[in-house]
Design a protein around this motif. Structure first.
Motif, mmCIF file in Angstrom:
data_model
loop_
_atom_site.group_PDB
_atom_site.id
_atom_site.type_symbol
_atom_site.label_atom_id
_atom_site.label_comp_id
_atom_site.label_asym_id
_atom_site.label_seq_id
_atom_site.Cartn_x
_atom_site.Cartn_y
_atom_site.Cartn_z
ATOM 1 N N LEU A 319 0.832 -1.205 0.000
ATOM 2 C CA LEU A 319 0.000 0.000 0.000
ATOM 3 C C LEU A 319 0.866 1.254 0.000
ATOM 4 N N LEU A 320 1.939 1.242 0.794
ATOM 5 C CA LEU A 320 2.813 2.419 0.831
ATOM 6 C C LEU A 320 3.494 2.640 -0.518
ATOM 7 N N VAL A 321 3.992 1.582 -1.129
ATOM 8 C CA VAL A 321 4.630 1.710 -2.440
ATOM 9 C C VAL A 321 3.633 2.233 -3.465
ATOM 10 N N HIS A 322 2.401 1.759 -3.390
ATOM 11 C CA HIS A 322 1.377 2.249 -4.318
ATOM 12 C C HIS A 322 1.166 3.748 -4.133
ATOM 13 N N ARG A 323 1.114 4.216 -2.883
ATOM 14 C CA ARG A 323 0.926 5.645 -2.621
ATOM 15 C C ARG A 323 2.117 6.464 -3.126
ATOM 16 N N ILE A 324 3.324 5.906 -2.981
ATOM 17 C CA ILE A 324 4.523 6.623 -3.432
ATOM 18 C C ILE A 324 4.567 6.710 -4.951
ATOM 19 N N GLU A 325 4.274 5.599 -5.613
ATOM 20 C CA GLU A 325 4.427 5.538 -7.062
ATOM 21 C C GLU A 325 3.201 6.038 -7.824
ATOM 22 N N HIS A 326 2.073 6.158 -7.132
ATOM 23 C CA HIS A 326 0.852 6.654 -7.769
ATOM 24 C C HIS A 326 0.202 7.688 -6.855
ATOM 25 N N PRO A 327 0.876 8.820 -6.646
ATOM 26 C CA PRO A 327 0.386 9.810 -5.672
ATOM 27 C C PRO A 327 -0.982 10.390 -6.004
ATOM 28 N N GLN A 328 -1.390 10.337 -7.247
ATOM 29 C CA GLN A 328 -2.682 10.904 -7.631
ATOM 30 C C GLN A 328 -3.817 9.882 -7.591
ATOM 31 N N ALA A 329 -3.481 8.633 -7.253
ATOM 32 C CA ALA A 329 -4.506 7.588 -7.251
ATOM 33 C C ALA A 329 -5.566 7.886 -6.195
ATOM 34 N N ALA A 330 -6.817 7.683 -6.551
ATOM 35 C CA ALA A 330 -7.910 7.921 -5.611
ATOM 36 C C ALA A 330 -7.922 6.848 -4.540
ATOM 37 N N ARG A 331 -8.383 7.228 -3.357
ATOM 38 C CA ARG A 331 -8.540 6.251 -2.286
ATOM 39 C C ARG A 331 -9.720 5.341 -2.597
#
Length: 349
Positions: A319-331
């Motif tokens: 989840l953290l890697v996803h947030r780092i690599e896709h900062p604009q991704a919606a929750r």
């Protein structure tokens, strides 16, 4: 002659690549890249097949190339806490080991640091971001009104917490920030059910002082199961997390008529077992269940609630890697379902 232990590759002596892994698994190079960089985009069983081949051949993404391409350091911060009694600290050891393993698989590394308290941890965040350009942080031991998560969110720094945002309205469904947690209340409820199945009717709980998010959750699970089974739910002693507290609390509970005991930690359970043995109450000693399934509990034969720490660590890291690599991704609409622990029954030697 020394036997080589180097991992096998698709071509003998060749360094594994995305192309060679794609050829070996029968998928496209892009699919392999997605498994490495954003595994949530690849469905099972394809992801599992590719990950298995990645491990088999020992493939590792090039950190230098990745940093140049992404302008990220590949470093994730983790505060290592002091172990109070040498028993329950093993849970965070397991978590860190699993996080480190998963980070390595995802092309990241864990930077471990120490801090005396939450204020010092926040100061460390600020310093580490300035001096080491960390990409994000992994929080543990969340508490009521946790200022660490508020600070990181205000700074726009990616992070994932191990533990719910205690003190927030409906913490189990809060979407204030990313978190992964284990359902401790489910664990104590299952412990009550297991003891009731053994014939126990007066089951006590040794819990932590009120105000501990995880401790209160475990106490709530105990009460829910007692109510469900028609058992008395107020045989509760609150205590600090220590061997000595477990001894004293267990003696008070049997003085109140308890014939079985659920403990919210293995430290407390170890103390309870020792005191019951000293009092000759082997009937109660055989009906004590701890929490965390530590190596000490397993060695002595204490029943305990086993948390899926490795599963939690993988979910946190991904989840953290996803947030780092896709900062604009919606929750998403909410956090993932709470992970469920399991009661491990044993016979005390």
């Amino acid at each position: 002659m020394t036997q080589s232990t180097a991992p096998a590759t698709a071509a003998s002596g060749a360094k594994p690549t995305l192309n060679s892994i794609a050829a070996a698994t029968g998928v496209s190079r892009q699919t392999v890249s997605n498994v490495v960089n954003d595994p949530s985009r690849v469905a099972e069983p394809t992801r599992g097949i590719v990950e298995s081949e990645i491990r088999r051949v020992g493939y590792r993404p090039s950190a230098a190339a990745r940093q140049l391409r992404t302008q990220r350091s590949g470093l994730l911060g983790f505060r290592m806490r002091a172990v109070a009694d040498g028993i329950n600290g093993s849970i965070l050891d397991r978590l860190l080991h699993a996080l480190t393993e998963r980070a390595h698989e995802r092309g990241y590394a864990i930077l471990v640091f120490a801090a005396a308290d939450d204020d010092a941890e926040i100061a460390a965040y600020d310093d580490l971001r300035a001096t080491n350009a960390l990409d994000g942080f992994l929080l543990t031991s969340t508490n009521h009104g946790d200022r660490r998560s508020d600070w990181l969110a205000a700074q726009g720094i990616p992070f994932v917490a191990f533990g719910r945002p205690w003190g927030r309205d409906d913490a189990a469904h809060s979407r204030d920030h990313d978190w992964i947690d284990i359902d401790g209340g489910h664990g104590t409820a299952e412990a009550v059910r297991a003891l009731a199945a053994d014939g126990a009717r007066r089951i006590g709980l040794i819990g932590w002082p009120e105000g501990s998010g995880a401790g209160d959750d475990r106490a709530d699970g105990f009460r829910r199961a007692c109510a469900e089974l028609g058992l008395e739910g107020d045989l509760i002693e609150r205590a600090e997390d220590s061997f000595e507290s477990g001894q004293e609390s267990a003696e008070r509970l049997v003085g109140r008529g308890a014939e079985a005991i659920v403990c919210v930690s293995d430290s407390l359970a170890l103390g309870a077992v020792a005191r019951m043995r000293a009092l000759g109450r082997h009937d109660v000693m055989a009906r004590i269940i701890g929490f965390d399934d530590t190596p000490v509990a397993r060695a002595i034969g204490i029943s305990s609630v086993d948390q899926p720490i490795e599963q939690a660590a993988r979910a946190m890291l991904d989840l953290l890697v996803h947030r780092i690599e896709h900062p604009q991704a919606a929750r998403t609409d909410g956090p993932p379902a709470l992970l469920l622990p399991t009661v491990r029954r044993r016979t005390v030697a």
